[in-house]
Design a protein around this motif. Sequence first.
Motif, mmCIF file in Angstrom:
data_model
loop_
_atom_site.group_PDB
_atom_site.id
_atom_site.type_symbol
_atom_site.label_atom_id
_atom_site.label_comp_id
_atom_site.label_asym_id
_atom_site.label_seq_id
_atom_site.Cartn_x
_atom_site.Cartn_y
_atom_site.Cartn_z
ATOM 1 N N ASN A 283 0.736 -1.177 0.059
ATOM 2 C CA ASN A 283 0.065 0.077 -0.184
ATOM 3 C C ASN A 283 0.877 1.329 -0.109
ATOM 4 N N LEU A 284 0.262 2.248 -0.570
ATOM 5 C CA LEU A 284 1.194 3.641 -0.731
ATOM 6 C C LEU A 284 0.236 4.605 0.148
ATOM 7 N N ILE A 285 1.068 5.096 1.349
ATOM 8 C CA ILE A 285 0.458 5.961 2.391
ATOM 9 C C ILE A 285 1.029 7.187 2.436
ATOM 10 N N TYR A 286 0.663 8.170 1.853
ATOM 11 C CA TYR A 286 1.486 9.488 1.838
ATOM 12 C C TYR A 286 0.448 10.611 1.964
ATOM 13 N N ASP A 287 1.265 11.699 2.615
ATOM 14 C CA ASP A 287 0.675 12.998 2.698
ATOM 15 C C ASP A 287 -0.540 13.144 3.733
ATOM 16 N N ASN A 288 -0.628 12.256 4.397
ATOM 17 C CA ASN A 288 -1.811 12.195 5.468
ATOM 18 C C ASN A 288 -1.364 12.916 6.737
ATOM 19 N N ARG A 289 -2.221 13.358 7.414
ATOM 20 C CA ARG A 289 -1.988 13.997 8.776
ATOM 21 C C ARG A 289 -2.722 13.328 9.925
ATOM 22 N N PHE A 290 -1.923 12.660 10.832
ATOM 23 C CA PHE A 290 -2.635 11.906 11.745
ATOM 24 C C PHE A 290 -2.122 12.512 13.028
ATOM 25 N N GLU A 291 -3.114 12.958 13.969
ATOM 26 C CA GLU A 291 -3.291 13.997 14.912
ATOM 27 C C GLU A 291 -3.939 13.700 16.093
ATOM 28 N N GLY A 292 -3.438 13.756 17.390
ATOM 29 C CA GLY A 292 -4.163 13.694 18.389
ATOM 30 C C GLY A 292 -4.734 12.212 18.911
ATOM 31 N N ARG A 305 5.944 -4.463 2.404
ATOM 32 C CA ARG A 305 6.102 -3.793 1.422
ATOM 33 C C ARG A 305 5.278 -2.475 1.293
ATOM 34 N N ASN A 306 5.055 -1.867 2.432
ATOM 35 C CA ASN A 306 4.291 -0.640 2.274
ATOM 36 C C ASN A 306 5.095 0.620 2.329
ATOM 37 N N VAL A 307 4.506 1.487 1.663
ATOM 38 C CA VAL A 307 5.496 2.994 1.419
ATOM 39 C C VAL A 307 4.855 3.865 2.169
ATOM 40 N N LEU A 308 5.628 4.448 2.930
ATOM 41 C CA LEU A 308 4.960 5.635 3.927
ATOM 42 C C LEU A 308 6.013 6.752 3.799
ATOM 43 N N THR A 309 5.430 7.882 3.087
ATOM 44 C CA THR A 309 6.061 9.130 3.001
ATOM 45 C C THR A 309 5.143 10.464 2.991
ATOM 46 N N GLY A 310 5.852 11.437 3.520
ATOM 47 C CA GLY A 310 4.971 12.669 3.411
ATOM 48 C C GLY A 310 4.022 12.971 4.503
ATOM 49 N N ASN A 311 3.920 11.949 5.198
ATOM 50 C CA ASN A 311 2.688 12.062 6.485
ATOM 51 C C ASN A 311 3.230 12.942 7.690
ATOM 52 N N ALA A 312 2.116 13.300 8.447
ATOM 53 C CA ALA A 312 2.773 14.262 9.478
ATOM 54 C C ALA A 312 2.059 13.223 10.439
ATOM 55 N N PHE A 313 2.963 13.052 11.846
ATOM 56 C CA PHE A 313 2.426 12.424 13.067
ATOM 57 C C PHE A 313 2.593 13.237 14.121
ATOM 58 N N ILE A 314 1.583 13.795 14.645
ATOM 59 C CA ILE A 314 1.497 15.134 15.492
ATOM 60 C C ILE A 314 0.964 14.961 16.766
ATOM 61 N N GLY A 315 1.506 15.080 17.748
ATOM 62 C CA GLY A 315 0.943 14.849 19.065
ATOM 63 C C GLY A 315 -0.033 13.643 19.519
ATOM 64 N N ASN A 316 0.423 12.401 18.969
ATOM 65 C CA ASN A 316 -0.217 11.324 19.478
ATOM 66 C C ASN A 316 0.565 10.674 20.467
ATOM 67 N N ARG A 317 -0.184 10.201 21.542
ATOM 68 C CA ARG A 317 0.605 9.591 22.725
ATOM 69 C C ARG A 317 1.675 8.745 22.440
#
Length: 445
Positions: A283-292, A305-317
């Motif tokens: 899976n291609l997982i990109y440019d997402n914002r995961f927050e709180g 074989r998943n690709v993760l790029t350009g995502n934002a991980f913000i303030g997760n415990r």
Amino acid sequence: MVRLLVLAVLLTLSMPLAAAERRLAPGAPGDLQTAIAGASPGDVLILAPGRYPGALRIDVPVTLTAEGGEAIIDGLGQGTAVEIAAEDVTIRGLTVTGSGMSSKDLDAGIKILRKAHRAVITHNRVLGNLHGIDIHGGHDALVAHNEIVGTLQPRLNDRGNGIYVWNSPGAVVEGNSVRYGRDGIFANTSKKNVFRNNIFRDLRFAVHYMHTHNSEVIGNVSIGNRLGYAIMYSNRVVVRDNLSLGDRNHGVMLNFSNNTDVANNLVRGGSEKCLFIYNAHKNLIYDNRFEGCDIGIHFTAGSERNVLTGNAFIGNREQVRYVGTKTVEWSHEGAGNYWSDHPAYDLNGDGAADNVFRPNDLMDHILWSQPAAALLLGAPAVQLVRWSQSSFPATLPGGVVDSHPAMTPVTIPVPDALLALEAAAAGRWDEGDQDDFDPENFNAH
């Protein structure tokens, strides 16, 4: 000349008669059904305000619409309120209510049967039915700009779905508002569907895919549901530009889903897990914002074989929960992800941090497997282990590595009109709700 005249007459006789408009008023039970049976293909039946008894069966290609006021088709608690059995039927501007409540019979407000292709269901209010709109085998249906409000049975699993799509290739579902019931859209054993720009509130799942391939989930809004977007046993799905605001368990879940694109989605607040990936590959997982969220991303069950790029991980415990002995690289072609807890610097100004980021260490793995160890977090021995791992990376176990962390996060705006709904959704779920839903039991109804 004679031949031309004969040909002209034959062509005229073969042409269908012009569609007629017929105005109807509420009357005795069966009057509307009789009018439908006597209609010609292409006729437009215009209903005056009032209540019309169902259940109706439309087996002629007609348009059923309203003329001012509220025209209500009431199924009177008997089966499906409106059943479509012909091609090219349009239902527009009506209120449909009062279906039966038989889950076995899939009672619905509006049901599109097999071979009833190219149905158009638009600008209706579908209220208080078991299932709202059931696309059950008809190809190329359009369900657009409807307001669908389900039931509030004490048990979630006794409620129906707002829109149920079964074996209906080419279905387009867009611009609808769905509230209450079980799932906003439940798609099963279908393909080439497009679910676009819908809003879902107070449900179990906003969008629930099972064995539905080559499809798109784009621009939808999920607010205050148990789970936002569940892509299960489905391949080659595009999940893009969606919002998950205050969903309780997961924002996005990929379960046995392969070759899926997850891009430019926002998951914010309320979720136990912003993104849950279970046995999902390539899976291609990109440019997402995961927050709180409690956990930014939970990555498990041999997903590879998943690709993760350009995502934002913000303030997760916990930014990442990955339990495994393999090292997994989460950057692609020199572009990584943004981590709000990464004390990064960028001396050469290329937009990527100069140091590698590992979101988890050995102590995290111990805490996941032995929660009681949290009592020792302040102990000098724990701090010594963490210091030694940061100083000597060779001592780290396998896990997630981002070799090119981003310095700035992707931003995904939320329209002002949705902010109040997001705030209202906080804490709405009642822990006393009687339901059998377990977010880890992926084969729940």
